[in-house]
Motif scaffolding. Structure first.
Motif, mmCIF file in Angstrom:
data_model
loop_
_atom_site.group_PDB
_atom_site.id
_atom_site.type_symbol
_atom_site.label_atom_id
_atom_site.label_comp_id
_atom_site.label_asym_id
_atom_site.label_seq_id
_atom_site.Cartn_x
_atom_site.Cartn_y
_atom_site.Cartn_z
ATOM 1 N N LYS A 47 0.823 -1.213 0.000
ATOM 2 C CA LYS A 47 0.000 0.000 0.000
ATOM 3 C C LYS A 47 0.859 1.266 0.000
ATOM 4 O O LYS A 47 0.652 2.166 -0.815
ATOM 5 N N SER A 48 1.820 1.319 0.915
ATOM 6 C CA SER A 48 2.641 2.538 1.010
ATOM 7 C C SER A 48 3.546 2.690 -0.206
ATOM 8 O O SER A 48 3.735 3.798 -0.710
ATOM 9 N N THR A 61 16.779 2.622 -4.077
ATOM 10 C CA THR A 61 16.830 1.191 -4.354
ATOM 11 C C THR A 61 15.583 0.694 -5.081
ATOM 12 O O THR A 61 15.531 -0.453 -5.520
HETATM 13 N N1 LIG Z 1 13.018 0.274 1.220
HETATM 14 C C1 LIG Z 1 12.640 -0.983 0.999
HETATM 15 N N2 LIG Z 1 13.524 -1.936 0.611
HETATM 16 C C2 LIG Z 1 13.133 -3.208 0.356
HETATM 17 N N3 LIG Z 1 11.877 -3.633 0.476
HETATM 18 C C3 LIG Z 1 10.940 -2.744 0.866
HETATM 19 C C4 LIG Z 1 11.268 -1.380 1.148
HETATM 20 N N4 LIG Z 1 10.123 -0.725 1.516
HETATM 21 C C5 LIG Z 1 9.142 -1.655 1.452
HETATM 22 N N5 LIG Z 1 9.627 -2.859 1.067
HETATM 23 C C6 LIG Z 1 8.860 -4.088 0.879
HETATM 24 O O1 LIG Z 1 7.809 -3.840 -0.015
HETATM 25 C C7 LIG Z 1 6.654 -4.548 0.376
HETATM 26 C C8 LIG Z 1 5.494 -3.604 0.507
HETATM 27 O O2 LIG Z 1 5.729 -2.704 1.587
HETATM 28 P P1 LIG Z 1 4.736 -1.539 1.995
HETATM 29 O O3 LIG Z 1 5.452 -0.680 2.949
HETATM 30 O O4 LIG Z 1 4.174 -0.909 0.791
HETATM 31 O O5 LIG Z 1 3.584 -2.332 2.749
HETATM 32 P P2 LIG Z 1 2.245 -1.748 3.374
HETATM 33 O O6 LIG Z 1 1.119 -2.425 2.700
HETATM 34 O O7 LIG Z 1 2.279 -0.274 3.357
HETATM 35 O O8 LIG Z 1 2.314 -2.306 4.874
HETATM 36 P P3 LIG Z 1 1.924 -1.603 6.264
HETATM 37 O O9 LIG Z 1 0.447 -1.806 6.427
HETATM 38 O O10 LIG Z 1 2.709 -2.374 7.260
HETATM 39 O O11 LIG Z 1 2.321 -0.155 6.197
HETATM 40 C C9 LIG Z 1 7.005 -5.264 1.679
HETATM 41 O O12 LIG Z 1 7.299 -6.603 1.368
HETATM 42 C C10 LIG Z 1 8.210 -4.539 2.171
HETATM 43 O O13 LIG Z 1 9.049 -5.401 2.899
#
Ligand SMILES: Nc1ncnc2c1ncn2[C@@H]1O[C@H](COP(=O)(O)OP(=O)(O)OP(=O)(O)O)[C@@H](O)[C@H]1O
Ligand SMILES: [Mg+2]
Length: 337
Positions: A47-48, A61
């Motif tokens: 999501k983020s 990255t």
């Molecule tokens: N800087 C990064 N380097 C490597 N992998 C990343 C990085 N940021 C996020 N990820 C990976 O990308 C995927 C998606 O992450 P994201 O932060 O978008 O999840 P999210 O849905 O926002 O979760 P949450 O509800 O915990 O905020 C995850 O598997 C995370 O480990």
């Protein structure tokens, strides 16, 4: 009318030491002016990363490996930081989970809101600036703005800080607001106040909003439309009504069943068993298969396409294939269940 924001087949990867993380995998959606879209899914589903990819706030990255992002029909996928700086604040703005990290502890609240206003209206006089700051503070429900603008973030409660962050985000009158779990760090009563505020401001200003949350329970009161994400993909999308009353993806059923309001009168709250798969090596077929009690053999082989249910409702599950056996959604899987 064309879409304000259109995301087509967007994929984002991170180069990690162990390999590539496929954080967002072929996501498409659109957002009309003034509309609120909720993006819902468990932690780590992307999501983020999706929001940051649109606003170009990803770390070095990360790479966009496919797809495009269109704003008012203009393709901004390849925009660089210089171009984006002109859009941020005015076109998109954002509110994040932890209001403390978005505020500067050494500046008064009024000065910080003022700084954001000045960025968009550099020619305002001191008096005009002050009254615009007051107006924004009133908009986000901070009473007695004249006294409070001279206070520092540490004098504000968590809920008040989140209101101040919203005032900063709204200073440039953005067309699109990204609110990434803006209430997660707050306690329950304050959470619902901030949600009401979000809806109220959105209705007053007509700001299109992408509201990110892992809690489907809070979505009904803020969203017009919902996109359910799982393992980097949108697996179901529809109007709030379609998602709550006629959900079709077993993952959406699972999310709905784990809502406290729906398990009332039953012994336990049912969380979805198991864990989302690693995004370094996403499984073949449907990524939800190994957690899906209704999984078919084909789920382990081939990825389901998005099946169309209405002009607004789509779901990616083989259960919607005409050849699939009929499955009756579990109680609580749809609110009528
Ligand atoms: N800087 C990064 N380097 C490597 N992998 C990343 C990085 N940021 C996020 N990820 C990976 O990308 C995927 C998606 O992450 P994201 O932060 O978008 O999840 P999210 O849905 O926002 O979760 P949450 O509800 O915990 O905020 C995850 O598997 C995370 O480990
Ligand atoms: Mg997140």
């Amino acid at each position: 009318m064309g879409a304000l924001l259109e995301v087509k087949n967007l994929s984002v990867r991170f180069d990690a030491r162990a390999g590539e993380v496929q954080a967002v995998r072929g996501v498409s959606f659109s957002l009309a002016a003034g509309e609120v879209l909720a993006v819902v899914g468990e932690s780590g589903c992307g999501k983020s990363v999706l929001c940051k990819a649109i606003m170009k706030l990803l770390p070095p990255t990360a790479r966009i490996t496919s797809g495009s992002i269109l704003v008012n029909g203009a393709d901004i996928t390849a925009y660089r930081e210089r171009d984006m700086r002109r859009l941020r604040g005015k076109l998109f703005s954002m509110v994040f989970q932890d209001p403390m990290t978005s505020l500067n502890p050494t500046m008064t609240i009024g000065a910080q809101i003022g700084e954001a206003v000045r960025l968009h209206h550099p020619r305002l006089s001191r008096g005009e600036l002050r009254s615009r700051v007051e107006e924004l503070m009133t908009l986000v429900g901070i009473d007695r703005p004249r006294e409070r603008m001279d206070l520092y973030p540490c004098h504000f409660s968590g809920g008040m800080r989140q209101r101040a962050v919203m005032a900063i985000a709204l200073a440039g009158e953005p067309s699109i607001l990204f609110a990434d779990e803006p209430t997660t760090a707050l306690d329950v009563t304050i959470q619902s106040q901030i949600l009401d505020l979000l809806r109220e401001v959105q209705q007053k200003l007509g700001t299109a909003t992408v509201f990110v949350t892992h809690d489907l329970g809070v979505v009904a009161r803020v969203a017009d439309r919902v996109a359910v994400m799982y393992a980097g993909k949108i697996v179901e999308t529809g109007t709030a009504e379609e998602i709550f009353y006629d959900p079709r993806h077993p993952y959406t059923w699972g999310l709905l069943q784990s809502l406290p309001a729906l398990s009332r009168g039953r012994d336990t709250l049912r969380a979805i068993p198991g864990m989302p798969p690693s995004l370094e090596n996403p499984p073949r077929g449907d990524a939800f298969a190994c957690r899906n009690p209704y999984a078919l053999a084909i789920d382990y082989e081939e990825e389901p396409p998005m099946f169309r249910l209405s002009d607004t409702h789509y779901a990616a599950t083989w259960l919607l294939d005409p050849r699939a056996p009929e499955v009756i959604p579990p109680i609580g899987g749809g609110l009528h269940g």
